[in-house]
Motif scaffolding. Structure first.
Motif, PDB file in Angstrom:
ATOM      1  N   HIS A  34       0.843  -1.197   0.000  1.00  0.00           N
ATOM      2  CA  HIS A  34       0.000   0.000   0.000  1.00  0.00           C
ATOM      3  C   HIS A  34       0.876   1.244   0.000  1.00  0.00           C
ATOM      4  CE1 HIS A  34       1.023  -0.543   4.241  1.00  0.00           C
ATOM      5  NE2 HIS A  34       0.731   0.735   4.428  1.00  0.00           N
ATOM      6  N   THR A  35       0.241   2.397  -0.151  1.00  0.00           N
ATOM      7  CA  THR A  35       0.937   3.684  -0.107  1.00  0.00           C
ATOM      8  C   THR A  35       0.182   4.636   0.809  1.00  0.00           C
ATOM      9  OG1 THR A  35      -0.268   4.586  -1.987  1.00  0.00           O
ATOM     10  CG2 THR A  35       1.798   3.451  -2.480  1.00  0.00           C
ATOM     11  N   HIS A  36       0.875   5.708   1.196  1.00  0.00           N
ATOM     12  CA  HIS A  36       0.273   6.819   1.940  1.00  0.00           C
ATOM     13  C   HIS A  36       0.644   8.105   1.211  1.00  0.00           C
ATOM     14  CE1 HIS A  36      -0.313   4.149   5.373  1.00  0.00           C
ATOM     15  NE2 HIS A  36       0.953   3.774   5.241  1.00  0.00           N
ATOM     16  N   THR A  37      -0.220   9.088   1.252  1.00  0.00           N
ATOM     17  CA  THR A  37       0.100  10.401   0.692  1.00  0.00           C
ATOM     18  C   THR A  37       1.258  11.022   1.469  1.00  0.00           C
ATOM     19  OG1 THR A  37      -2.207  10.678   0.050  1.00  0.00           O
ATOM     20  CG2 THR A  37      -0.841  12.652   0.090  1.00  0.00           C
ATOM     21  N   SER A  38       1.249  10.821   2.765  1.00  0.00           N
ATOM     22  CA  SER A  38       2.236  11.409   3.661  1.00  0.00           C
ATOM     23  C   SER A  38       3.466  10.531   3.823  1.00  0.00           C
ATOM     24  CB  SER A  38       1.600  11.596   5.045  1.00  0.00           C
ATOM     25  OG  SER A  38       2.536  12.102   5.972  1.00  0.00           O
ATOM     26  N   ALA A  39       4.558  11.163   4.196  1.00  0.00           N
ATOM     27  CA  ALA A  39       5.686  10.417   4.748  1.00  0.00           C
ATOM     28  C   ALA A  39       5.237   9.885   6.100  1.00  0.00           C
ATOM     29  CB  ALA A  39       6.885  11.342   4.927  1.00  0.00           C
ATOM     30  N   GLU A  40       5.890   8.824   6.549  1.00  0.00           N
ATOM     31  CA  GLU A  40       5.580   8.298   7.886  1.00  0.00           C
ATOM     32  C   GLU A  40       6.880   7.967   8.601  1.00  0.00           C
ATOM     33  OE1 GLU A  40       3.179   4.721   7.675  1.00  0.00           O
ATOM     34  OE2 GLU A  40       4.407   3.880   6.111  1.00  0.00           O
ATOM     35  N   ARG A  41       6.907   8.324   9.886  1.00  0.00           N
ATOM     36  CA  ARG A  41       8.038   8.016  10.746  1.00  0.00           C
ATOM     37  C   ARG A  41       7.527   7.024  11.786  1.00  0.00           C
ATOM     38  NH1 ARG A  41       7.806  13.258   9.860  1.00  0.00           N
ATOM     39  NH2 ARG A  41       6.991  13.756  11.913  1.00  0.00           N
ATOM     40  N   MET A  42       8.168   5.849  11.832  1.00  0.00           N
ATOM     41  CA  MET A  42       7.666   4.760  12.660  1.00  0.00           C
ATOM     42  C   MET A  42       8.690   4.301  13.683  1.00  0.00           C
ATOM     43  SD  MET A  42       6.135   2.427   9.595  1.00  0.00           S
ATOM     44  CE  MET A  42       7.495   2.783   8.475  1.00  0.00           C
ATOM     45  N   VAL A  43       8.192   3.924  14.855  1.00  0.00           N
ATOM     46  CA  VAL A  43       8.994   3.253  15.871  1.00  0.00           C
ATOM     47  C   VAL A  43       8.181   2.045  16.319  1.00  0.00           C
ATOM     48  CG1 VAL A  43      10.020   3.394  18.168  1.00  0.00           C
ATOM     49  CG2 VAL A  43      10.091   5.390  16.661  1.00  0.00           C
ATOM     50  N   TYR A  68      11.680   5.019   8.317  1.00  0.00           N
ATOM     51  CA  TYR A  68      11.103   6.178   7.637  1.00  0.00           C
ATOM     52  C   TYR A  68      10.523   5.713   6.314  1.00  0.00           C
ATOM     53  CZ  TYR A  68      10.695  10.450   4.938  1.00  0.00           C
ATOM     54  OH  TYR A  68      10.213  11.459   4.162  1.00  0.00           O
ATOM     55  N   GLY A  69       9.291   6.097   6.047  1.00  0.00           N
ATOM     56  CA  GLY A  69       8.644   5.780   4.778  1.00  0.00           C
ATOM     57  C   GLY A  69       8.392   7.045   3.995  1.00  0.00           C
ATOM     58  N   PRO A  70       9.016   7.199   2.831  1.00  0.00           N
ATOM     59  CA  PRO A  70       8.774   8.385   2.006  1.00  0.00           C
ATOM     60  C   PRO A  70       7.325   8.437   1.521  1.00  0.00           C
ATOM     61  CG  PRO A  70      10.701   7.165   1.229  1.00  0.00           C
ATOM     62  CD  PRO A  70       9.999   6.303   2.226  1.00  0.00           C
ATOM     63  N   PRO A  71       6.822   9.622   1.194  1.00  0.00           N
ATOM     64  CA  PRO A  71       5.462   9.730   0.679  1.00  0.00           C
ATOM     65  C   PRO A  71       5.290   8.888  -0.588  1.00  0.00           C
ATOM     66  CG  PRO A  71       6.491  11.913   0.840  1.00  0.00           C
ATOM     67  CD  PRO A  71       7.514  10.902   1.220  1.00  0.00           C
ATOM     68  N   LYS A  72       4.149   8.261  -0.697  1.00  0.00           N
ATOM     69  CA  LYS A  72       3.732   7.500  -1.885  1.00  0.00           C
ATOM     70  C   LYS A  72       4.648   6.321  -2.236  1.00  0.00           C
ATOM     71  CE  LYS A  72       1.345  11.512  -3.636  1.00  0.00           C
ATOM     72  NZ  LYS A  72       1.198  12.500  -4.673  1.00  0.00           N
ATOM     73  N   MET A  73       5.495   5.894  -1.309  1.00  0.00           N
ATOM     74  CA  MET A  73       6.385   4.748  -1.539  1.00  0.00           C
ATOM     75  C   MET A  73       5.634   3.461  -1.188  1.00  0.00           C
ATOM     76  SD  MET A  73       9.314   3.365  -2.356  1.00  0.00           S
ATOM     77  CE  MET A  73      10.603   4.581  -2.308  1.00  0.00           C
ATOM     78  N   PRO A  74       5.409   2.569  -2.163  1.00  0.00           N
ATOM     79  CA  PRO A  74       4.719   1.316  -1.864  1.00  0.00           C
ATOM     80  C   PRO A  74       5.508   0.486  -0.845  1.00  0.00           C
ATOM     81  CG  PRO A  74       4.796   1.702  -4.229  1.00  0.00           C
ATOM     82  CD  PRO A  74       5.700   2.716  -3.594  1.00  0.00           C
ATOM     83  N   LEU A  93       0.997  14.520   6.827  1.00  0.00           N
ATOM     84  CA  LEU A  93      -0.243  14.916   6.149  1.00  0.00           C
ATOM     85  C   LEU A  93      -1.374  14.055   6.699  1.00  0.00           C
ATOM     86  CD1 LEU A  93       1.175  15.154   2.507  1.00  0.00           C
ATOM     87  CD2 LEU A  93       0.756  17.031   4.111  1.00  0.00           C
ATOM     88  N   PRO A  94      -2.620  14.320   6.315  1.00  0.00           N
ATOM     89  CA  PRO A  94      -3.717  13.488   6.810  1.00  0.00           C
ATOM     90  C   PRO A  94      -3.442  11.993   6.589  1.00  0.00           C
ATOM     91  CG  PRO A  94      -4.605  15.412   5.711  1.00  0.00           C
ATOM     92  CD  PRO A  94      -3.115  15.430   5.480  1.00  0.00           C
ATOM     93  N   VAL A  95      -3.905  11.180   7.538  1.00  0.00           N
ATOM     94  CA  VAL A  95      -3.677   9.734   7.510  1.00  0.00           C
ATOM     95  C   VAL A  95      -4.552   9.097   6.432  1.00  0.00           C
ATOM     96  CG1 VAL A  95      -3.803   7.599   8.837  1.00  0.00           C
ATOM     97  CG2 VAL A  95      -3.123   9.740   9.973  1.00  0.00           C
TER      98      VAL A  95
END
Length: 103
Positions: A34-43, A68-74, A93-95
């Protein structure tokens, strides 16, 4: 998302910028590509999570590991532990989440 996944909002509004959430993934469950519009920082808070971004090697996250997941990176993930995996995720950005069909 697999059955049994849950999100708890820690800060902000998921429909607006800068929300922080806990994501709970059942043991031995796969989160499909899947992808997200936003970047995501995960722990990773608990469990063991196998995480793979398209075109990259799989990462094995253990409690305290950061990704770290860049925006729109599957990407896809698998909760490899016998107990649920819990992730802290900060979105800029919005989830959202969109299925990604591998071509």
């Amino acid at each position: 998302m697999p059955k049994g996944c849950g999100i708890a909002v820690l800060h902000g509004d998921p429909a607006r910028n800068n929300a922080d959430v806990f994501l709970r993934v059942p043991a031995k469950s796969t989160i499909p590509m899947h992808t997200h519009t936003s970047a995501e920082r995960m722990v990773l808070v608990s469990g063991e999570l196998e995480l793979r971004y398209e075109g990259q090697k799989m990462q094995v996250l253990k409690p305290g590991s950061y990704a770290y997941g860049p925006p729109k990176m599957p990407h896809e993930a698998y909760c490899a532990s016998t107990a649920p995996c819990v992730l802290f995720i900060a979105f800029e950005l919005p989830v959202d989440a969109f299925p990604h069909v591998v071509k």
